[in-house]
Design a protein around this motif. Sequence first.
Motif, PDB file in Angstrom:
ATOM      1  N   GLY A   1       0.761  -1.242   0.000  1.00 25.13           N
ATOM      2  CA  GLY A   1       0.000   0.000   0.000  1.00 25.13           C
ATOM      3  C   GLY A   1       0.787   1.285   0.000  1.00 25.13           C
ATOM      4  O   GLY A   1       0.726   2.051  -0.950  1.00 25.13           O
ATOM      5  N   VAL A   2       1.540   1.551   1.060  1.00 20.89           N
ATOM      6  CA  VAL A   2       2.132   2.872   1.220  1.00 20.89           C
ATOM      7  C   VAL A   2       3.421   2.770   2.023  1.00 20.89           C
ATOM      8  O   VAL A   2       3.517   1.999   2.980  1.00 20.89           O
ATOM      9  N   LEU A   3       4.415   3.555   1.625  1.00 19.72           N
ATOM     10  CA  LEU A   3       5.689   3.649   2.330  1.00 19.72           C
ATOM     11  C   LEU A   3       6.135   5.098   2.335  1.00 19.72           C
ATOM     12  O   LEU A   3       5.902   5.837   1.368  1.00 19.72           O
ATOM     13  N   THR A   4       6.790   5.513   3.403  1.00 18.42           N
ATOM     14  CA  THR A   4       7.342   6.867   3.439  1.00 18.42           C
ATOM     15  C   THR A   4       8.706   6.896   2.764  1.00 18.42           C
ATOM     16  O   THR A   4       9.356   5.859   2.586  1.00 18.42           O
ATOM     17  N   SER A   5       9.150   8.083   2.443  1.00 22.22           N
ATOM     18  CA  SER A   5      10.476   8.227   1.831  1.00 22.22           C
ATOM     19  C   SER A   5      11.567   7.728   2.772  1.00 22.22           C
ATOM     20  O   SER A   5      12.558   7.133   2.331  1.00 22.22           O
TER      21      SER A   5
ATOM     22  N   ARG B   1      -6.115   4.819  -8.232  1.00 25.83           N
ATOM     23  CA  ARG B   1      -6.920   5.896  -7.648  1.00 25.83           C
ATOM     24  C   ARG B   1      -7.587   5.437  -6.359  1.00 25.83           C
ATOM     25  O   ARG B   1      -7.625   6.179  -5.358  1.00 25.83           O
ATOM     26  N   THR B   2      -8.083   4.209  -6.361  1.00 28.08           N
ATOM     27  CA  THR B   2      -8.722   3.672  -5.156  1.00 28.08           C
ATOM     28  C   THR B   2      -7.721   3.565  -4.016  1.00 28.08           C
ATOM     29  O   THR B   2      -8.031   3.899  -2.858  1.00 28.08           O
ATOM     30  N   GLU B   3      -6.514   3.093  -4.330  1.00 23.84           N
ATOM     31  CA  GLU B   3      -5.492   2.958  -3.304  1.00 23.84           C
ATOM     32  C   GLU B   3      -5.085   4.320  -2.741  1.00 23.84           C
ATOM     33  O   GLU B   3      -4.911   4.475  -1.532  1.00 23.84           O
ATOM     34  N   MET B   4      -4.942   5.296  -3.606  1.00 19.42           N
ATOM     35  CA  MET B   4      -4.580   6.634  -3.148  1.00 19.42           C
ATOM     36  C   MET B   4      -5.643   7.180  -2.194  1.00 19.42           C
ATOM     37  O   MET B   4      -5.330   7.718  -1.117  1.00 19.42           O
ATOM     38  N   ARG B   5      -6.900   7.041  -2.547  1.00 21.18           N
ATOM     39  CA  ARG B   5      -7.979   7.515  -1.678  1.00 21.18           C
ATOM     40  C   ARG B   5      -7.991   6.752  -0.366  1.00 21.18           C
ATOM     41  O   ARG B   5      -8.282   7.326   0.691  1.00 21.18           O
ATOM     42  N   ARG B   6      -7.709   5.456  -0.440  1.00 19.46           N
ATOM     43  CA  ARG B   6      -7.721   4.634   0.769  1.00 19.46           C
ATOM     44  C   ARG B   6      -6.739   5.151   1.804  1.00 19.46           C
ATOM     45  O   ARG B   6      -7.048   5.223   2.993  1.00 19.46           O
TER      46      ARG B   6
ATOM     47  N   THR C   1      -5.064   8.242   1.766  1.00 19.45           N
ATOM     48  CA  THR C   1      -5.131   9.673   2.092  1.00 19.45           C
ATOM     49  C   THR C   1      -6.365  10.006   2.915  1.00 19.45           C
ATOM     50  O   THR C   1      -6.339  10.945   3.721  1.00 19.45           O
ATOM     51  N   ALA C   2      -7.449   9.269   2.721  1.00 19.49           N
ATOM     52  CA  ALA C   2      -8.697   9.591   3.414  1.00 19.49           C
ATOM     53  C   ALA C   2      -9.052   8.586   4.498  1.00 19.49           C
ATOM     54  O   ALA C   2      -9.902   8.866   5.337  1.00 19.49           O
ATOM     55  N   GLY C   3      -8.412   7.437   4.515  1.00 20.27           N
ATOM     56  CA  GLY C   3      -8.782   6.396   5.454  1.00 20.27           C
ATOM     57  C   GLY C   3      -8.132   6.570   6.811  1.00 20.27           C
ATOM     58  O   GLY C   3      -7.208   7.363   7.001  1.00 20.27           O
ATOM     59  N   HIS C   4      -8.640   5.809   7.781  1.00 18.83           N
ATOM     60  CA  HIS C   4      -8.122   5.875   9.146  1.00 18.83           C
ATOM     61  C   HIS C   4      -7.087   4.782   9.411  1.00 18.83           C
ATOM     62  O   HIS C   4      -6.602   4.664  10.534  1.00 18.83           O
ATOM     63  N   LEU C   5      -6.747   4.005   8.384  1.00 24.22           N
ATOM     64  CA  LEU C   5      -5.849   2.866   8.561  1.00 24.22           C
ATOM     65  C   LEU C   5      -4.391   3.209   8.277  1.00 24.22           C
ATOM     66  O   LEU C   5      -3.520   2.344   8.399  1.00 24.22           O
ATOM     67  N   LEU C   6      -4.116   4.449   7.907  1.00 27.96           N
ATOM     68  CA  LEU C   6      -2.776   4.812   7.471  1.00 27.96           C
ATOM     69  C   LEU C   6      -1.727   4.571   8.548  1.00 27.96           C
ATOM     70  O   LEU C   6      -0.678   3.970   8.295  1.00 27.96           O
TER      71      LEU C   6
ATOM     72  N   HIS D   1      -1.677   2.596  11.153  1.00 34.83           N
ATOM     73  CA  HIS D   1      -1.438   1.173  11.417  1.00 34.83           C
ATOM     74  C   HIS D   1      -0.637   0.542  10.294  1.00 34.83           C
ATOM     75  O   HIS D   1       0.325  -0.197  10.531  1.00 34.83           O
ATOM     76  N   ARG D   2      -1.016   0.840   9.046  1.00 37.85           N
ATOM     77  CA  ARG D   2      -0.298   0.247   7.919  1.00 37.85           C
ATOM     78  C   ARG D   2       1.164   0.715   7.887  1.00 37.85           C
ATOM     79  O   ARG D   2       2.071  -0.078   7.630  1.00 37.85           O
ATOM     80  N   LEU D   3       1.398   1.974   8.171  1.00 37.70           N
ATOM     81  CA  LEU D   3       2.774   2.463   8.201  1.00 37.70           C
ATOM     82  C   LEU D   3       3.568   1.788   9.314  1.00 37.70           C
ATOM     83  O   LEU D   3       4.762   1.514   9.160  1.00 37.70           O
ATOM     84  N   GLY D   4       2.914   1.514  10.439  1.00 35.24           N
ATOM     85  CA  GLY D   4       3.595   0.829  11.523  1.00 35.24           C
ATOM     86  C   GLY D   4       3.992  -0.585  11.146  1.00 35.24           C
ATOM     87  O   GLY D   4       5.111  -1.029  11.432  1.00 35.24           O
ATOM     88  N   VAL D   5       3.071  -1.312  10.531  1.00 34.84           N
ATOM     89  CA  VAL D   5       3.385  -2.665  10.059  1.00 34.84           C
ATOM     90  C   VAL D   5       4.530  -2.620   9.057  1.00 34.84           C
ATOM     91  O   VAL D   5       5.498  -3.392   9.136  1.00 34.84           O
ATOM     92  N   ASN D   6       4.433  -1.699   8.114  1.00 35.22           N
ATOM     93  CA  ASN D   6       5.469  -1.600   7.089  1.00 35.22           C
ATOM     94  C   ASN D   6       6.806  -1.149   7.669  1.00 35.22           C
ATOM     95  O   ASN D   6       7.868  -1.508   7.155  1.00 35.22           O
ATOM     96  N   GLN D   7       6.763  -0.374   8.763  1.00 33.90           N
ATOM     97  CA  GLN D   7       7.999   0.024   9.426  1.00 33.90           C
ATOM     98  C   GLN D   7       8.729  -1.199   9.970  1.00 33.90           C
ATOM     99  O   GLN D   7       9.963  -1.298   9.892  1.00 33.90           O
ATOM    100  N   PHE D   8       7.987  -2.127  10.541  1.00 32.46           N
ATOM    101  CA  PHE D   8       8.596  -3.351  11.065  1.00 32.46           C
ATOM    102  C   PHE D   8       9.378  -4.078   9.969  1.00 32.46           C
ATOM    103  O   PHE D   8      10.544  -4.448  10.157  1.00 32.46           O
ATOM    104  N   PHE D   9       8.746  -4.276   8.836  1.00 35.97           N
ATOM    105  CA  PHE D   9       9.390  -5.044   7.770  1.00 35.97           C
ATOM    106  C   PHE D   9      10.498  -4.256   7.080  1.00 35.97           C
ATOM    107  O   PHE D   9      11.527  -4.831   6.701  1.00 35.97           O
ATOM    108  N   THR D  10      10.319  -2.950   6.914  1.00 34.86           N
ATOM    109  CA  THR D  10      11.403  -2.172   6.309  1.00 34.86           C
ATOM    110  C   THR D  10      12.586  -2.044   7.265  1.00 34.86           C
ATOM    111  O   THR D  10      13.728  -1.919   6.825  1.00 34.86           O
ATOM    112  N   ASP D  11      12.334  -2.095   8.575  1.00 29.41           N
ATOM    113  CA  ASP D  11      13.446  -2.130   9.532  1.00 29.41           C
ATOM    114  C   ASP D  11      14.265  -3.406   9.348  1.00 29.41           C
ATOM    115  O   ASP D  11      15.501  -3.384   9.430  1.00 29.41           O
TER     116      ASP D  11
END
Length: 281
Positions: free
Chosen positions: A27-31, A100-105, A107-112, A114-124
């Motif tokens: 889904g999403v990752l930070t720089s 487009r659906t993923e971007m809206r999910r 930017t507008a969703g409340h799951l961001l 949590h998803r970034l936290g999960v992805n932080q674990f694996f990118t670490d």
Amino acid sequence: MDDPVLRVQFRLTNRDRTLLGWLYDHGVLTSFQIAAALFPSLDFCQRRLRTLTELRLITRFRPHRPDGGSYPYHYVVAQLGAETIAAARGERPPRREHARTEMRRWTAGHLLAHRLGVNQFFTDLAAHARTHTGTRLAAWWPESACRRPGAFVRPDDSVLLHAYQPRIRPDGYGEWLEGGVMVPFFLEYDTGTEPLRTLVDKLDGYADLARTLGRVWPVLFWLHSPARERNLQRLLTDPPPAVPVATGHRAGPPSPADDVWAMAQAGWYRYRLAELSQFTV
């Protein structure tokens, strides 16, 4: 006929393909996450991200902080990037509105968060592997892949291959390789909002998976504070869980590859992630 997927193929490196695959799956990752996991420096990473953005393979957004200012850029896969990954995997093309659906999910969703936290674990873990010879994040599955019929079933087990529907909903499944030792594991990423009893109840699905497959892998609870970890450990001590369980907290600086994992089956003694191989069957 000019095919945009074919046109960008020669512009992609193996690292680009890894990044596009991660964004497509997770889904999403930070720089900062991308830089730590895949690049030698943030500047180098940002230059490559600009190129991939110009090629319309990825796109970005920057959430605003409630108290002013903004977060770092967050990256998601663009439609062309999604089509490129699907083609490389031999999968059906994504629907036209996928990006487009993923971007809206996100930017507008409340799951961001949590998803970034999960992805932080694996990118670490990926960042640790990038700077430590002999280590590798060999697999990283999203929750959706873990729930597919036949997930985790051996190909030669024709009875279960298409029939068994896992009851588990982990935040991710991974395989960590270190020193020639492979450790499969499930991740439960805790934000501190669920009752601890809810976390304990999730173990029933993992016990069912172990009974059905005749194999068992550690379940890792990655908690947001030492106090919450201690409270969860109390609940898991008597009776002990039916599957291997390890707890760790992300309040300190160590990598999740280090000796941060307290095992319920070992009196809460802490182990490195690679050492959890002794608890797999």
